[in-house]
Scaffold this active site. Structure first.
Site, PDB file in Angstrom:
ATOM      1  N   LYS A  14      34.288 -15.214  23.102  1.00 10.16           N
ATOM      2  CA  LYS A  14      35.188 -16.225  22.561  1.00 10.16           C
ATOM      3  C   LYS A  14      35.561 -17.215  23.659  1.00 10.16           C
ATOM      4  O   LYS A  14      35.699 -16.850  24.833  1.00 10.16           O
ATOM      5  CB  LYS A  14      36.447 -15.569  21.993  1.00 10.16           C
ATOM      6  CG  LYS A  14      37.283 -16.520  21.139  1.00 10.16           C
ATOM      7  CD  LYS A  14      38.441 -15.815  20.457  1.00 10.16           C
ATOM      8  CE  LYS A  14      39.176 -16.769  19.517  1.00 10.16           C
ATOM      9  NZ  LYS A  14      40.351 -16.137  18.883  1.00 10.16           N
ATOM     10  N   LYS A  45      27.599 -26.995  22.841  1.00  7.74           N
ATOM     11  CA  LYS A  45      27.805 -26.689  21.422  1.00  7.74           C
ATOM     12  C   LYS A  45      28.263 -27.948  20.710  1.00  7.74           C
ATOM     13  O   LYS A  45      29.344 -28.470  20.973  1.00  7.74           O
ATOM     14  CB  LYS A  45      28.827 -25.564  21.260  1.00  7.74           C
ATOM     15  CG  LYS A  45      28.896 -25.016  19.835  1.00  7.74           C
ATOM     16  CD  LYS A  45      29.771 -23.762  19.791  1.00  7.74           C
ATOM     17  CE  LYS A  45      29.751 -23.109  18.413  1.00  7.74           C
ATOM     18  NZ  LYS A  45      30.573 -21.865  18.387  1.00  7.74           N
ATOM     19  N   CYS A  78      35.015 -27.637  18.770  1.00  4.99           N
ATOM     20  CA  CYS A  78      36.073 -27.044  17.960  1.00  4.99           C
ATOM     21  C   CYS A  78      36.763 -28.165  17.182  1.00  4.99           C
ATOM     22  O   CYS A  78      37.285 -29.102  17.786  1.00  4.99           O
ATOM     23  CB  CYS A  78      37.079 -26.313  18.851  1.00  4.99           C
ATOM     24  SG  CYS A  78      38.413 -25.525  17.923  1.00  4.99           S
TER      25      CYS A  78
END
Length: 418
Positions: A85, A221, A183
């Site tokens: 995480k 990402k 995110c």
């Protein structure tokens, strides 16, 4: 066959290269379209950016990689790699709420029945102290030295902070770093997550800091919450990243409770848009990965990699991503719904797919479907030509001189209309 196969690409001076990095072999010939009758079980081994994975299935960054206990469980179950995480330097700024998940089921809104097809989260990155996470990453590498462990990191727009965080995670012995530029919720005011991934100027600068400092492979990402995902991907790769992960979750509002008139997930009567995942995002993820792969094939060398993410619950889902050029496939929500044992089902089903087509390795079919994507104008042209060819066949003989004795019956049938 369109291929994104990777020769070894590693960063210099990685203190654990002897344990984690493996040279890739020579070019493998294209096997798609040939009948290859293998006497052995299909080999799921993957080599990517110098890392060797026993299979392409990777625990995606999130709750399934939140602490030592669950990451150990993932390795014991047989996952090819684990991405922890996301961590940052100061976990005290991370405050999660509960409930923080909401589900979409096939059926009426709010129905307790039906298959889960969508999942929304408003969860932030790790709220555990960085020192604790680093200690557990180090312990995992000591206990599983031959398994691939990847750190996910995210920081504010601060060069010194990024450099310190990279230094500290690399010292644990992790094999690679995934940078969370995607995110979709939480802390955008601190220029974190998607706030960077959606700004190519900012992204280029931060990727430059990271790649100048890192001694292990770096994956960026990418966020799907952008018009053209190839633009930030191109920036990240040009700035030195060895690969990209795509896609992160899609910004969404899961729904409104028609009894209370409040949004879900509901926290003290209120909510906020969050990240959407699970089966429903799979077609969107396929399109994004396809666009990335086509761009990379035309503009970059084969050394760069793709780790595909989005709604993977079956071996077939994974095969689709690999057919588009993905090297590895990440699963996060699927583990939250089905457990860590899901990897056994994924491996079995992927092997079944490979047996059906007589593929013996992942490289035999990686990128094989990419060439069949084209423009709408080209589709119109191809169909017009195909119709003309079919009409020519149905029209039969053009002249009496074309009749032959041997093919007389077939030649007669070629000119019958019913």
């Amino acid at each position: 066959m369109a291929s994104l196969k990777l020769p070894t690409q590693i960063k210099p001076n990685h203190p654990f290269t002897s344990q984690t990095l493996t040279k890739q072999g020579s070019e493998r010939p294209n096997r798609v379209g040939f009948r290859v009758f293998a006497s052995t079980e299909p080999d799921l081994t993957v080599q990517v950016n110098g890392l060797t994975l026993p299979n392409p299935f990777v625990i995606g960054s999130g709750p399934p990689g939140t602490n030592y206990t669950v990451m150990k469980r993932a390795f014991d179950e047989g996952w090819g790699a684990v991405i922890a995480k996301t961590v940052s330097l100061d976990a005290s700024k991370v405050i999660n709420v509960t409930p923080r998940y909401a589900r979409l089921k096939a059926g009426a809104n709010g129905s307790s029945k039906g298959q889960i097809i969508g999942w929304q989260n408003i969860e932030l990155i790790s709220d555990r102290p960085l020192e604790t996470m680093l200690k557990e990453l180090k312990q995992l590498k000591e206990e599983y030295p031959d398994r691939i462990l990847i750190a996910s990191i995210m920081e504010e727009y601060d060069k010194a902070a990024w450099e310190e965080l990279i230094d500290r995670v690399v010292q644990t012995g992790i094999d690679a770093i995934e940078i969370n530029f995607s995110c979709p919720h939480g802390m955008p005011e601190r220029r974190m997550g998607a706030a960077v991934g959606q700004d190519c100027v900012l992204l280029e600068e931060v990727c430059g800091w990271i790649n100048a400092k890192s001694t292990v492979p770096v994956w960026a990402k990418m966020t799907p919450n952008i018009t053209d995902i190839t633009q930030p991907t191109r920036v990240a790769l040009n700035a030195g990243c060895e690969g990209v992960s795509a896609i992160n979750t899609i910004m969404s509002v899961m729904g409104i409770n028609l009894t209370t008139l409040r949004p879900e997930p509901c926290v003290e009567g209120y909510s906020t848009p969050g990240g959407y995942s699970a089966k429903a995002v799979h077609p969107i993820a396929l399109a994004k990965v396809m666009n990335i792969a086509k761009m990379m094939k035309s503009e970059f060398s084969k050394e760069h990699s793709i780790s595909a993410i989005g709604g993977v619950e079956t071996g077939g889902d994974a095969a689709e991503f690999i057919l588009l050029g993905a090297n590895t496939v990440q699963v996060c929500t699927g583990v939250m719904m089905h457990g860590y044992g899901l990897v056994n089902k994924l491996c079995s089903e992927l092997k079944d797919f490979m047996k059906m087509h007589n593929f013996t390795t992942i490289e035999d079919f990686r990128g094989a479907s990419l060439e069949y994507f084209t423009t709408h104008m080209d589709l119109v042209k191809r169909q017009k030509e195909a119709i003309q060819q079919r009409k020519a066949i149905r029209k039969g003989l053009q002249s009496d001189k074309d009749w032959t004795g041997d093919g007389f019956v077939k030649e007669t049938e070629s000119m019958v209309s019913n």
